[in-house]
Structure formats: C-alpha cells, structure tokens
Motif scaffolding. Structure first.
Motif, PDB file in Angstrom:
ATOM      1  N   ALA A 130     -22.141  12.775  49.382  1.00 39.84           N
ATOM      2  CA  ALA A 130     -21.862  12.223  48.366  1.00 39.84           C
ATOM      3  C   ALA A 130     -20.381  12.241  47.878  1.00 39.84           C
ATOM      4  CB  ALA A 130     -22.796  12.769  47.153  1.00 39.84           C
ATOM      5  N   ARG A 131     -20.124  13.523  48.151  1.00 39.55           N
ATOM      6  CA  ARG A 131     -18.528  13.940  47.690  1.00 39.55           C
ATOM      7  C   ARG A 131     -17.445  13.471  48.601  1.00 39.55           C
ATOM      8  NH1 ARG A 131     -19.950  19.291  48.158  1.00 39.55           N
ATOM      9  NH2 ARG A 131     -18.579  19.587  50.080  1.00 39.55           N
ATOM     10  N   LEU A 148     -17.951  11.102  51.455  1.00 42.69           N
ATOM     11  CA  LEU A 148     -18.021   9.550  52.068  1.00 42.69           C
ATOM     12  C   LEU A 148     -18.636   8.828  50.734  1.00 42.69           C
ATOM     13  CD1 LEU A 148     -20.068  10.302  55.334  1.00 42.69           C
ATOM     14  CD2 LEU A 148     -17.544   9.992  55.118  1.00 42.69           C
ATOM     15  N   LYS A 149     -18.820   9.325  49.605  1.00 37.77           N
ATOM     16  CA  LYS A 149     -19.271   8.296  48.610  1.00 37.77           C
ATOM     17  C   LYS A 149     -20.530   7.735  48.917  1.00 37.77           C
ATOM     18  CE  LYS A 149     -15.211   9.495  47.074  1.00 37.77           C
ATOM     19  NZ  LYS A 149     -15.026  10.946  46.422  1.00 37.77           N
ATOM     20  N   LEU A 150     -21.365   8.111  49.755  1.00 38.07           N
ATOM     21  CA  LEU A 150     -22.489   7.712  50.191  1.00 38.07           C
ATOM     22  C   LEU A 150     -23.800   8.420  49.886  1.00 38.07           C
ATOM     23  CD1 LEU A 150     -21.624   6.435  53.777  1.00 38.07           C
ATOM     24  CD2 LEU A 150     -21.911   5.025  51.946  1.00 38.07           C
ATOM     25  N   VAL A 151     -24.806   7.625  49.429  1.00 37.00           N
ATOM     26  CA  VAL A 151     -26.168   8.458  49.081  1.00 37.00           C
ATOM     27  C   VAL A 151     -26.928   8.431  50.526  1.00 37.00           C
ATOM     28  CG1 VAL A 151     -28.329   8.292  47.806  1.00 37.00           C
ATOM     29  CG2 VAL A 151     -26.134   7.514  46.751  1.00 37.00           C
ATOM     30  N   LEU A 207     -27.944  17.405  44.151  1.00 42.50           N
ATOM     31  CA  LEU A 207     -26.498  17.172  43.986  1.00 42.50           C
ATOM     32  C   LEU A 207     -26.275  18.418  42.755  1.00 42.50           C
ATOM     33  CD1 LEU A 207     -25.407  13.753  43.638  1.00 42.50           C
ATOM     34  CD2 LEU A 207     -25.778  15.047  45.689  1.00 42.50           C
ATOM     35  N   ASN A 208     -27.222  18.947  42.021  1.00 47.15           N
ATOM     36  CA  ASN A 208     -26.967  19.579  40.739  1.00 47.15           C
ATOM     37  C   ASN A 208     -27.080  21.248  41.155  1.00 47.15           C
ATOM     38  OD1 ASN A 208     -26.738  19.717  38.248  1.00 47.15           O
ATOM     39  ND2 ASN A 208     -28.603  19.084  37.243  1.00 47.15           N
TER      40      ASN A 208
END
Lengths: 287, 287
Positions: B236-237, B239-242, B283-284
């Motif tokens: 996520a951080r 590659l900006k991929l889920v 993510l949290n």
C-alpha cells in the motif's frame, strides 16, 4: 458506463509530478544544471523534482511545509534532496525558495506556474490518447482532473485540444472553479475549511494555468471531504488502488454524480502518497 | 535491487483467476456450455468462473464457504452466478459441487486440478516474458509465487521452462513446500493455525500441480501472518496497490529476506480482494 482511469499513483514517486519535473530539468543546459534547482511543494512536486534531479545528477533543494505528511518528507529525503522546512502559517515558501535560488544561483522549479511544467504534465493527455487507441477504447473526449494550481489540468487541456476538460477541487478550495466562472482569477477565501487534500491547497492559481483553462471554456466542480473519502474507499475496494485525498477528487465528483460519465470519460487519479495512519482511518470508517 | 511485480489485483475480478477460468470455459463446446458450469471456491476462483461464464453466456453455479469474505460473496452474486453456501467445517464442497454437476449435467470447473486451468494461469508467465522484452527489463529468470493448490505456480512453471520458481505459503499451510521436500504429496496437518490467507487454504494439492513443480525441482517457503501483513502494508505504502493476504505471500518472503532478489526476480501479487474492515485493521496496526 465504462470509464477509463489514469492511475498516476503507479508512477515512481507515487504521483504525476515527475512528468513536469523531468520535462523542466532535462531542458536545462549543463551550466545551469550544475548550480542546482530549488522547488517549494507540499510534497508530490518535491518528490518529482528530487526524483528527476537525482537521475540527472542535479543538486536539489526542496522547501516543504513542516506539517507535510511524513511519508512525503521522508520520500523526498530518501531521493537525496536537501529539505528546508517552513511554517505554512507564518512564513512564505515563495520568499524562502527565491532567496535560496538567488543565494546559490540555482534554478527555481515552480510546481505549476511554468510552461515546461505544464507541458510535461500534459504528457498524460498524449499517453491517454495513445493508450486508448492501443486498447481499443473510446478516445478521451472528456477528462476529469483534480486541480490545485492547475498545471495538470492546463497540460491536459493543451495536449487534447478536442476534449472537454472538467477540473475538480475540494469545497472551500474551489478557487479555480470560481475564477473560471468569474472570468478573472479569484483567490481561495480567508480561513478556508480544513481539507485532507494537501496536494490541492493552492491559495491562488496562476495567470498561465487560468488562461489556458479559461480560453477553452473549462468548467469546475467542488466536492466535499466526505465525497473524497468515499472515493478513496471505492478506489481501494474496486480498483485495488491507493489514492491520496487530492488524487481522488475527480473520482469523487463522478461517484457523487456531480458529473455524468459518457463513452470516452477519463478520470485522472493523480497520486497515491497517503499518510498511512490517516489512510487507515479513512478505510476504517464509513463517514 | 530492482524487482518486477505482476499486479494481478488489477484484473477485472481483482485476481489472476480469470485467466484459467476463461481458458477452461472458452474450450467447452456449445452443447456443453448450455448445461452450465459448477465451481467451488473460497472466492477468487468463483469470481473468475462467474466473470468468464457471464461473458460467454454460460449459466454458473458457485459453491462457496458460508464464511468467505463478504466482498467475494457479493462480487460473485453481482456477476450473475447462482451461489450455494456450505459449512467449511462440516460439509464437503467437493461432494456438493459433484452432486450439483451430476444433477444438472453441468461441467465442474476445478480451481487448480485441471490442465486447462493450469495452462490458463500460466499466461502470466508468457505475459511477463513479453512485457520484460517490451520494457527492456531482465527476463523473469526467477518467479516467486503464492501457492494454494498450486495451479498458478504450475502454470507459470510450464510457461517459463528456463526460470527458477519458488512457491510461498502461510506457515502451517505449507503443504506444497513439505510435499516438494518429501517427494510425495503431504496434506496440511490437522488443526492448522488460523490464517488470513483465505485464498491459500487448500488442504491438499493435486498430483497434477505437484508433479509439474516436483519434476522441475521447485522449492517452497513458508511465511508468518505478521510477515504477510507487513507485505500488505508495504504494498500500500510503496506500490499504492491493495493486496489481499494470500496475494502478498510471495512479496512477504522477499521482504522478510527469506529469499534473495536478483536481476530478473518477478514477484506475483496474485490478488487484491480484501475484506475492507480486515484490511483497514491491517493498515491501522504495526503488528
């Protein structure tokens, strides 16, 4: 209705900003490159300039707000740039950057008020047209673009002379929308509401970007912070893409039905540099 | 060390599974198509079959665990498939699916134990080779692949006869790794630990997939649940991929330095169909 997306968070620095920065820096001659470049930016432009400068061996100084998302500060430092912080409320980043540029003989690289930067960002439009042909999709006849200073929107407007362009801003920061309606540049009002869109907090657009958009009859829309969060959640769920608040503004307008999709609608998702904690909170909530 | 990624969450159903499903269904003749298809799946295969069936006008019944992520249940229904739920602990999905197929004269579409499915998943390897040439990247000489039943890994192994393949499974579910070491098929042990990787919870691999991997000397690795969450956060951080937990297994092995990257290393990110709440929690948190 199928809609096409330009997924700019997949760029090396997580946003479209490398396009303009690369175009600006590669145009500098050898003597000018040696003295370095200076930029001021809330983050993505900083990373774009730092990335291009590193690849070209150009020293870069970036003036960044002290309260910029940590992920953007860290990424800029990791790209080898020197970072000078300033207080968004009491100091002028323009003055600090101008002073640094003068003292070092370095070239100032504006984030949007520059013909090279605008032209570089416009490569999105050329690419979108090429890719539409390759993928047998309709031409991008209508492009919806998040708007801060307007560099991205102006570049795409110039690159796609036959397309309709709509710019989208957060409510209270929709000075480009108001300016386009008025026919002259209007600044963001005093005490604008808080917005998660750090990349779109531009208090004043430039004559250069405004003129390009104004002459083409571009219109603007405003979206709420809730609509932006909904768009971020939708992008994660449906597109599997991480989109930062400002990067999700155009998508937000579409999902909130403030604009109608039609064949050839292209939505620009302009960046994905989220603060991890803030992003987790957005995904974790329904409001 | 630069590493290439195959971002399969960007596929229409959010995972690589449409590849095998499309290849299997397009190979059916008209008379067979009419009677429909039946599949059992924890989710991504279900969506792949439903997606392909819808496009080809073939009726599809999907047998899904009642506790499958809601996003996967909903997506399968939205694709127009009929869904039959079963209890993962007390019922046999194989029996339910076989019964349905028999009763309707429909064709069973296995999720991995099928030559067509394996061949279809292998299109990832062919695509990766083509894209490496186009993008002037090193050939994919080493491919790291998440492994459930082994269909994806077997397909890529067949498609790239000169590449080294490494399969990655969650700890306690690393039956393919143990099988490859032993030289014969070993099932997952009794009472395996809980895992977030719903897509990799396969109790037993098939002779077909095992043989392909075994004959090529493929080896396996196990990753912890923490390593998988770290990989999801990194994706996520950076590659900006889920990426869903199972889809992040290969990346997890690389980030945990259980495997070394080298020029030509390709990491398969096999899917992104996360349960939104569970994903937000990952993510949290930092653990």
């Amino acid at each position: 209705m199928p809609v096409a997306f330009k997924a700019e968070m997949l760029q090396p620095v997580g946003a479209f900003k490398i396009r303009g920065a690369w175009h600006r820096l590669t145009a500098l001659d050898a003597g000018t490159r040696e003295k370095g470049v200076v930029a001021f930016s809330s983050g993505n432009h900083a990373q774009g300039v730092a990335w291009a400068a590193k690849r070209l061996g150009i020293p870069a100084v970036i003036v960044m707000p002290a309260d910029a998302p940590k992920v953007k500060l860290d990424a800029t430092l990791a790209l080898g740039a020197e970072v000078v912080k300033y207080d968004r409320k009491t100091e002028s980043r323009e003055k600090i950057a101008a002073h640094l540029a003068h003292a070092r003989g370095a070239t100032l690289v504006p984030s949007f008020d520059d013909a090279w930067i605008i032209e570089g960002q416009g490569s999105i439009g050329i690419e979108a047209m090429t890719q539409s042909v390759e993928m047998k999709l309709p031409d991008p006849v209508h492009v919806i673009v998040p708007c801060g200073g307007g560099g991205l929107a102006a570049g795409i407007t110039l690159a796609l002379p036959e397309s309709e362009i709509t710019v989208v801003e957060p409510e209270g920061w929709d000075d480009m929308r108001r300016s386009l309606e008025a026919g002259w540049i209007e600044p963001v009002g005093e005490n604008p509401p808080p917005t998660a869109c750090d990349a779109l907090q531009t208090p004043l657009v430039s004559p250069l970007t405004f003129d390009v958009l104004s002459r083409r009859g571009v219109t603007g829309l405003a979206v709420t912070e809730f609509e932006i969060r909904e768009a971020q959640r939708w992008a994660a769920r449906t597109l599997k893409l991480v989109v930062e608040p400002g990067g999700a503004a155009a998508l937000a307008a579409l999902l909130a039905r403030k604009i109608e999709a039609r064949p050839g609608t292209l939505v620009v998702l302009s960046g994905g540099n989220v603060d991890p904690d803030a992003y987790a909170q957005v995904l974790n909530s329904k409001d």
